[in-house]
Design a protein around this motif. Sequence first.
Motif, PDB file in Angstrom:
ATOM      1  N   GLY A  63      10.367  -9.302   7.451  1.00  0.00           N
ATOM      2  CA  GLY A  63      11.051 -10.536   8.040  1.00  0.00           C
ATOM      3  C   GLY A  63      11.938 -10.973   6.837  1.00  0.00           C
ATOM      4  O   GLY A  63      13.201 -11.248   6.873  1.00  0.00           O
ATOM      5  N   ALA A  64      11.682 -10.956   5.545  1.00  0.00           N
ATOM      6  CA  ALA A  64      12.544 -11.256   4.435  1.00  0.00           C
ATOM      7  C   ALA A  64      13.682 -10.153   4.376  1.00  0.00           C
ATOM      8  O   ALA A  64      14.848 -10.483   4.246  1.00  0.00           O
ATOM      9  N   LEU A  65      13.380  -8.573   4.869  1.00  0.00           N
ATOM     10  CA  LEU A  65      14.455  -7.956   4.535  1.00  0.00           C
ATOM     11  C   LEU A  65      15.628  -8.056   5.814  1.00  0.00           C
ATOM     12  O   LEU A  65      16.731  -8.067   5.502  1.00  0.00           O
ATOM     13  N   MET A  87       0.864  -1.261   0.024  1.00  0.00           N
ATOM     14  CA  MET A  87      -0.154  -0.029  -0.021  1.00  0.00           C
ATOM     15  C   MET A  87       0.974   1.326  -0.069  1.00  0.00           C
ATOM     16  O   MET A  87       1.925   1.455   0.815  1.00  0.00           O
ATOM     17  N   SER A  88       0.620   2.061  -0.810  1.00  0.00           N
ATOM     18  CA  SER A  88       1.537   3.443  -0.746  1.00  0.00           C
ATOM     19  C   SER A  88       0.716   4.456  -0.120  1.00  0.00           C
ATOM     20  O   SER A  88      -0.388   4.612  -0.497  1.00  0.00           O
ATOM     21  N   LEU A  89       1.460   4.948   0.752  1.00  0.00           N
ATOM     22  CA  LEU A  89       0.788   5.974   1.577  1.00  0.00           C
ATOM     23  C   LEU A  89       0.858   7.417   1.100  1.00  0.00           C
ATOM     24  O   LEU A  89       0.024   8.428   1.530  1.00  0.00           O
ATOM     25  N   ARG A  90       2.112   7.588   0.691  1.00  0.00           N
ATOM     26  CA  ARG A  90       2.146   9.093   0.020  1.00  0.00           C
ATOM     27  C   ARG A  90       3.262   8.667  -0.900  1.00  0.00           C
ATOM     28  O   ARG A  90       3.935   7.786  -1.119  1.00  0.00           O
ATOM     29  N   SER A  91       3.871   9.754  -1.702  1.00  0.00           N
ATOM     30  CA  SER A  91       4.817   9.702  -2.797  1.00  0.00           C
ATOM     31  C   SER A  91       6.092   9.429  -1.919  1.00  0.00           C
ATOM     32  O   SER A  91       6.444  10.029  -0.839  1.00  0.00           O
ATOM     33  N   PRO A  92       6.909   8.643  -2.730  1.00  0.00           N
ATOM     34  CA  PRO A  92       8.232   7.900  -2.083  1.00  0.00           C
ATOM     35  C   PRO A  92       9.259   9.025  -1.796  1.00  0.00           C
ATOM     36  O   PRO A  92      10.018   9.186  -1.222  1.00  0.00           O
ATOM     37  N   ARG A  93       8.907  10.065  -2.521  1.00  0.00           N
ATOM     38  CA  ARG A  93      10.030  11.311  -2.613  1.00  0.00           C
ATOM     39  C   ARG A  93       9.186  12.619  -2.225  1.00  0.00           C
ATOM     40  O   ARG A  93       9.359  13.561  -2.878  1.00  0.00           O
ATOM     41  N   ARG A 128       5.609   3.486   1.847  1.00  0.00           N
ATOM     42  CA  ARG A 128       5.316   2.293   1.903  1.00  0.00           C
ATOM     43  C   ARG A 128       4.776   1.572   3.408  1.00  0.00           C
ATOM     44  O   ARG A 128       5.221   2.180   4.137  1.00  0.00           O
ATOM     45  N   LEU A 129       3.884   0.714   3.202  1.00  0.00           N
ATOM     46  CA  LEU A 129       3.499  -0.016   4.441  1.00  0.00           C
ATOM     47  C   LEU A 129       3.910  -1.399   4.375  1.00  0.00           C
ATOM     48  O   LEU A 129       3.335  -2.181   3.535  1.00  0.00           O
ATOM     49  N   LEU A 130       4.958  -1.860   5.141  1.00  0.00           N
ATOM     50  CA  LEU A 130       5.355  -3.250   4.907  1.00  0.00           C
ATOM     51  C   LEU A 130       4.418  -3.985   5.498  1.00  0.00           C
ATOM     52  O   LEU A 130       4.126  -3.909   6.633  1.00  0.00           O
ATOM     53  N   ASP A 131       4.299  -5.472   5.117  1.00  0.00           N
ATOM     54  CA  ASP A 131       3.507  -6.414   5.861  1.00  0.00           C
ATOM     55  C   ASP A 131       4.674  -7.450   6.562  1.00  0.00           C
ATOM     56  O   ASP A 131       5.876  -7.329   6.364  1.00  0.00           O
ATOM     57  N   ARG A 168      12.789  -6.176  17.877  1.00  0.00           N
ATOM     58  CA  ARG A 168      11.647  -5.138  17.885  1.00  0.00           C
ATOM     59  C   ARG A 168      12.010  -3.767  17.432  1.00  0.00           C
ATOM     60  O   ARG A 168      11.180  -3.243  16.522  1.00  0.00           O
ATOM     61  N   GLN A 169      13.069  -3.362  18.182  1.00  0.00           N
ATOM     62  CA  GLN A 169      13.415  -2.142  17.574  1.00  0.00           C
ATOM     63  C   GLN A 169      13.745  -1.774  16.327  1.00  0.00           C
ATOM     64  O   GLN A 169      13.343  -0.937  15.493  1.00  0.00           O
ATOM     65  N   MET A 170      14.581  -2.836  15.836  1.00  0.00           N
ATOM     66  CA  MET A 170      14.926  -2.734  14.609  1.00  0.00           C
ATOM     67  C   MET A 170      13.766  -2.820  13.510  1.00  0.00           C
ATOM     68  O   MET A 170      13.354  -1.961  12.393  1.00  0.00           O
ATOM     69  N   ARG A 171      12.807  -3.591  13.672  1.00  0.00           N
ATOM     70  CA  ARG A 171      11.357  -3.637  13.027  1.00  0.00           C
ATOM     71  C   ARG A 171      10.566  -2.340  13.137  1.00  0.00           C
ATOM     72  O   ARG A 171      10.230  -1.819  12.168  1.00  0.00           O
ATOM     73  N   THR A 172      10.553  -1.797  14.282  1.00  0.00           N
ATOM     74  CA  THR A 172      10.022  -0.454  14.430  1.00  0.00           C
ATOM     75  C   THR A 172      10.700   0.660  13.368  1.00  0.00           C
ATOM     76  O   THR A 172       9.844   1.291  12.936  1.00  0.00           O
ATOM     77  N   SER A 173      11.964   0.473  13.539  1.00  0.00           N
ATOM     78  CA  SER A 173      12.507   1.568  12.758  1.00  0.00           C
ATOM     79  C   SER A 173      12.664   1.517  11.540  1.00  0.00           C
ATOM     80  O   SER A 173      12.191   2.231  10.636  1.00  0.00           O
ATOM     81  N   LEU A 174      12.544   0.143  10.983  1.00  0.00           N
ATOM     82  CA  LEU A 174      12.119  -0.171   9.697  1.00  0.00           C
ATOM     83  C   LEU A 174      10.892  -0.007   9.114  1.00  0.00           C
ATOM     84  O   LEU A 174      10.748   0.669   7.760  1.00  0.00           O
ATOM     85  N   ASP A 175       9.898  -0.130   9.814  1.00  0.00           N
ATOM     86  CA  ASP A 175       8.494   0.221   9.424  1.00  0.00           C
ATOM     87  C   ASP A 175       8.503   1.593   9.307  1.00  0.00           C
ATOM     88  O   ASP A 175       7.799   2.232   8.293  1.00  0.00           O
ATOM     89  N   GLU A 176       9.119   2.726  10.216  1.00  0.00           N
ATOM     90  CA  GLU A 176       8.962   4.121  10.037  1.00  0.00           C
ATOM     91  C   GLU A 176       9.528   4.566   8.911  1.00  0.00           C
ATOM     92  O   GLU A 176       9.239   5.616   8.122  1.00  0.00           O
ATOM     93  N   LEU A 177      10.690   3.851   8.443  1.00  0.00           N
ATOM     94  CA  LEU A 177      11.599   4.446   7.515  1.00  0.00           C
ATOM     95  C   LEU A 177      10.800   4.031   6.238  1.00  0.00           C
ATOM     96  O   LEU A 177      10.700   4.902   5.309  1.00  0.00           O
ATOM     97  N   ALA A 178      10.047   2.907   6.112  1.00  0.00           N
ATOM     98  CA  ALA A 178       9.283   2.485   5.077  1.00  0.00           C
ATOM     99  C   ALA A 178       8.083   3.603   4.836  1.00  0.00           C
ATOM    100  O   ALA A 178       7.793   3.913   3.653  1.00  0.00           O
ATOM    101  N   LEU A 179       7.547   3.936   6.079  1.00  0.00           N
ATOM    102  CA  LEU A 179       6.443   4.889   5.841  1.00  0.00           C
ATOM    103  C   LEU A 179       6.875   6.170   5.244  1.00  0.00           C
ATOM    104  O   LEU A 179       6.087   6.764   4.421  1.00  0.00           O
ATOM    105  N   ASP A 180       8.074   6.585   5.502  1.00  0.00           N
ATOM    106  CA  ASP A 180       8.723   7.940   4.946  1.00  0.00           C
ATOM    107  C   ASP A 180       8.880   7.624   3.466  1.00  0.00           C
ATOM    108  O   ASP A 180       9.048   8.665   2.990  1.00  0.00           O
ATOM    109  N   CYS A 181       9.092   6.321   2.934  1.00  0.00           N
ATOM    110  CA  CYS A 181       9.364   6.143   1.720  1.00  0.00           C
ATOM    111  C   CYS A 181       7.960   5.968   1.025  1.00  0.00           C
ATOM    112  O   CYS A 181       8.045   5.493  -0.280  1.00  0.00           O
TER     113      CYS A 181
END
Length: 246
Positions: A167-169, A1-7, A159-162, A144-157
């Motif tokens: 896990g794959a990343l 799901m794209s939440l906003r423009s990646p840039r 994207r909403l990661l499942d 858990r902290q790594m997953r949270t940080s990665l989720d937040e970075l993805a949102l900034d890009c």
Amino acid sequence: MSLRSPRAATLAAMLQREDIENAVELQTRSYALLRWLAQAVQRGVIGFDAAHAYARDPAAAEAWTQRHRSELPPDALPPQHDTAGFFRLFVGYLDDGHRLVREPGQRLYSPGAHCFCEMCSWFINGPSLRSRPLTAGDQRRADRQMRTSLDELALDCGRLLDEDQVGALMRQPELREAAALYAYAETLLRRLRGGGCETGVPTALWRRFAWTAQGAPKRKFRLHAGAVMAAQALLVERLDALPAPG
């Protein structure tokens, strides 16, 4: 799901190099002061109880540092632009698994650890500053902290990661190390600004990029802002390369 423009124009969670450079400097200096304090205890310059109190109380640590400023090595002095942040980091080490040891005992020493025969080695005082072994709980909290940080970075890009994507990343060694470094930098900034973090998380994250896979510190490793920014860039690149959902 794209939440906003990646840039998008505003990337709120993106780490800024200037902030990271400042945080790394304060981390390096505050840890140098802690090591100096531990060595001072070992030499009998400072009593153990007094040193332990300084390492727990930012105000006491700052007052003591000002009184003894001329005796401290330059690389262990707080910079004038962020004294408060320096001492927040300084007093946080004992909460993150580091400890001052009252009676460290002795250990066998050999220059360069080249030979431990009776001719080439001798006993010296053990280190007064030690870190406790990491627990399974520390590792889970770091994950858990790594997953949270990665989720937040993805949102900034944008994207909403499942769960499967996260896990794959994180299973890719190169990305896992980059994610640990990125999460550590985020945690460092949070602590610098007066926020908290879960016990053991900074140390567990640190060992995922500053230690070898065999469980030993990387020789001559030093944290640099450039490495943090490179880790962020790699993560953003891989996040942008993920296939669009649906």
